[in-house]
Design a protein around this motif. Structure first.
Motif, PDB file in Angstrom:
ATOM      1  N   HIS A 113      78.868 -50.802   1.385  1.00 12.83           N
ATOM      2  CA  HIS A 113      80.060 -50.517   0.596  1.00 12.83           C
ATOM      3  C   HIS A 113      80.144 -51.427  -0.626  1.00 12.83           C
ATOM      4  O   HIS A 113      79.673 -52.567  -0.610  1.00 12.83           O
ATOM      5  N   TYR A 115      82.778 -52.858  -1.671  1.00 18.64           N
ATOM      6  CA  TYR A 115      83.627 -54.010  -1.404  1.00 18.64           C
ATOM      7  C   TYR A 115      82.892 -55.141  -0.693  1.00 18.64           C
ATOM      8  O   TYR A 115      83.397 -56.263  -0.608  1.00 18.64           O
ATOM      9  N   CYS A 221      86.966 -41.548  -3.569  1.00 19.27           N
ATOM     10  CA  CYS A 221      86.514 -42.858  -3.127  1.00 19.27           C
ATOM     11  C   CYS A 221      87.066 -43.939  -4.038  1.00 19.27           C
ATOM     12  O   CYS A 221      86.948 -43.847  -5.266  1.00 19.27           O
ATOM     13  N   LEU A 222      87.681 -44.949  -3.432  1.00 23.98           N
ATOM     14  CA  LEU A 222      88.128 -46.139  -4.158  1.00 23.98           C
ATOM     15  C   LEU A 222      87.294 -47.331  -3.697  1.00 23.98           C
ATOM     16  O   LEU A 222      86.626 -47.284  -2.669  1.00 23.98           O
ATOM     17  N   GLY A 223      87.382 -48.422  -4.453  1.00 24.12           N
ATOM     18  CA  GLY A 223      86.499 -49.555  -4.189  1.00 24.12           C
ATOM     19  C   GLY A 223      86.826 -50.347  -2.940  1.00 24.12           C
ATOM     20  O   GLY A 223      85.921 -50.895  -2.313  1.00 24.12           O
ATOM     21  N   GLY A 224      88.122 -50.418  -2.557  1.00 22.91           N
ATOM     22  CA  GLY A 224      88.490 -51.211  -1.396  1.00 22.91           C
ATOM     23  C   GLY A 224      88.287 -52.708  -1.662  1.00 22.91           C
ATOM     24  O   GLY A 224      87.965 -53.115  -2.776  1.00 22.91           O
ATOM     25  N   PRO A 225      88.412 -53.565  -0.624  1.00 24.81           N
ATOM     26  CA  PRO A 225      88.637 -53.219   0.776  1.00 24.81           C
ATOM     27  C   PRO A 225      90.102 -53.034   1.169  1.00 24.81           C
ATOM     28  O   PRO A 225      90.387 -52.659   2.294  1.00 24.81           O
ATOM     29  N   GLU A 228      95.411 -48.531  -0.004  1.00 25.92           N
ATOM     30  CA  GLU A 228      96.036 -48.218  -1.286  1.00 25.92           C
ATOM     31  C   GLU A 228      97.556 -48.438  -1.252  1.00 25.92           C
ATOM     32  O   GLU A 228      98.191 -48.385  -0.199  1.00 25.92           O
ATOM     33  N   MET A 246      86.422 -45.094   1.144  1.00 25.22           N
ATOM     34  CA  MET A 246      85.746 -46.158   0.405  1.00 25.22           C
ATOM     35  C   MET A 246      84.235 -45.990   0.407  1.00 25.22           C
ATOM     36  O   MET A 246      83.494 -46.978   0.326  1.00 25.22           O
ATOM     37  N   SER A 247      83.755 -44.753   0.509  1.00 20.36           N
ATOM     38  CA  SER A 247      82.306 -44.547   0.603  1.00 20.36           C
ATOM     39  C   SER A 247      81.945 -43.148   0.116  1.00 20.36           C
ATOM     40  O   SER A 247      82.729 -42.452  -0.521  1.00 20.36           O
TER      41      SER A 247
END
Length: 312
Positions: A113, A115, A221-225, A228, A246-247
């Motif tokens: 990931h 993150y 998909c967002l970066g995370g970790p 939201e 996140m993937s």
């Protein structure tokens, strides 16, 4: 990199910082070495690559998909040249080869990931290795939060399309010089997810009697970790996202770049909180719990899909 030859096999040892954004991007030649390392050791060449996300065996538990493989050969990530090492607590971190319903497959049990500190091109590099060892079809799974009000915990969303939020910010696994041996400089993404496999997935849901909990939707998909904020989720819902994780997106982009057919699905492990008055808090433990709860039906679903791919 140093080499140590033993008999007819050549072992490659790579000294690098596994979580370093400064490392030079993988070259075609370096990934060929990784592919050669595996091809010298596996008994069959896989046709299908499967990425087991948090909802489908990334964390080992009895009865997960990797357990269903016959003639298994396991390679911990740290033993494979150039491979990153998963740092997510509980991720198994193995590449597993074997037969699923007599079809040769390779499973990633645990993924990488953004993150974790890896650049996206490094998160997606196993997909290119899969291509180099003969994989033609990719099945990617993930755990996701449900944004669509029709979704419930435990539902399955077949991914029809995605919104590449990190790509909007200029972060893409294909950044940098392009090697035409992998794919074109400007790959199209309007058909990122194979329509025939989507239709087959919906047909399988009917046959398995799970059609009421299987949907078709858009993943982002967002970066995370971190999970939201309410405002972020409201925005994503307005943009047309049905599930958020996140993937997956960077893996799909890489797979399509090298002309692999892709099918992806999300296990809805929590319902996204879009109301400030709601006191529910998403957490990682519920992701694992829902994955264990749905593992049997997901395993059967993937087995049947692999059978269909092998007959095409």
């Amino acid at each position: 990199m140093s080499q140590n030859s033993t008999g007819n096999l050549t072992e490659y040892y790579v000294k690098d910082d596994n979580i370093s954004n400064k490392q030079e991007k993988y070259t075609y030649e370096s990934l060929l070495l990784t592919a050669q390392y595996l091809l010298e050791r596996i008994s069959v060449k896989p046709q299908v690559g499967i990425i087991c996300g948090s909802g489908m065996g990334a964390y080992w538990h009895e009865g997960c998909l990797a357990d269903a493989l016959d003639n298994r050969q396991e390679f911990p990530y740290e033993t494979i040249p150039h491979f990153p090492v998963s740092t997510v607590d509980g991720h198994v971190g193995k590449l597993i080869f074997g037969n699923l319903s007599d079809v040769p497959v390779v499973c990633m049990q645990g993924r990488f990931h953004y993150y974790e500190g890896y650049p996206l091109w490094k998160c997606a590099m196993p997909v290119r290795v899969m291509k180099l060892i003969g994989v033609t079809h990719l099945i990617a799974s993930n755990a996701a939060g449900g944004l669509n009000s029709d979704y419930k915990v435990g539902d399955i969303m077949i991914v029809r399309d995605h919104i590449n939020m990190m790509g909007f910010a200029g972060n893409n696994p294909l950044q940098g010089p392009n090697d035409e041996r992998f794919g074109p400089r400007f790959p199209p993404m309007n058909k990122a997810y194979n329509s025939h496999l989507i239709d087959q997935g919906k047909e399988l849901a009917q046959k398995l009697g799970i059609q009421d909990c299987v949907h078709e939707g858009v993943y982002t998909c967002l970066g995370g970790p971190n999970f939201e904020t309410v405002a972020e989720l409201r925005m994503l819902k307005m943009l047309g996202a049905d599930a958020v994780g996140m993937s997956t997106v960077h893996e799909v982009i890489t797979a399509r770049h090298c002309d692999m057919d892709v099918f992806a699905f999300s296990l809805i492990t929590n319902i996204c909180v879009i109301d400030y008055e709601c006191h529910n808090k998403p957490n990682h433990e519920e992701v694992m719990d829902v994955g264990k709860m749905r593992q049997d039906v997901l395993k059967l679903f993937v087995k049947k899909l692999v059978e269909y791919i092998s007959q095409k």
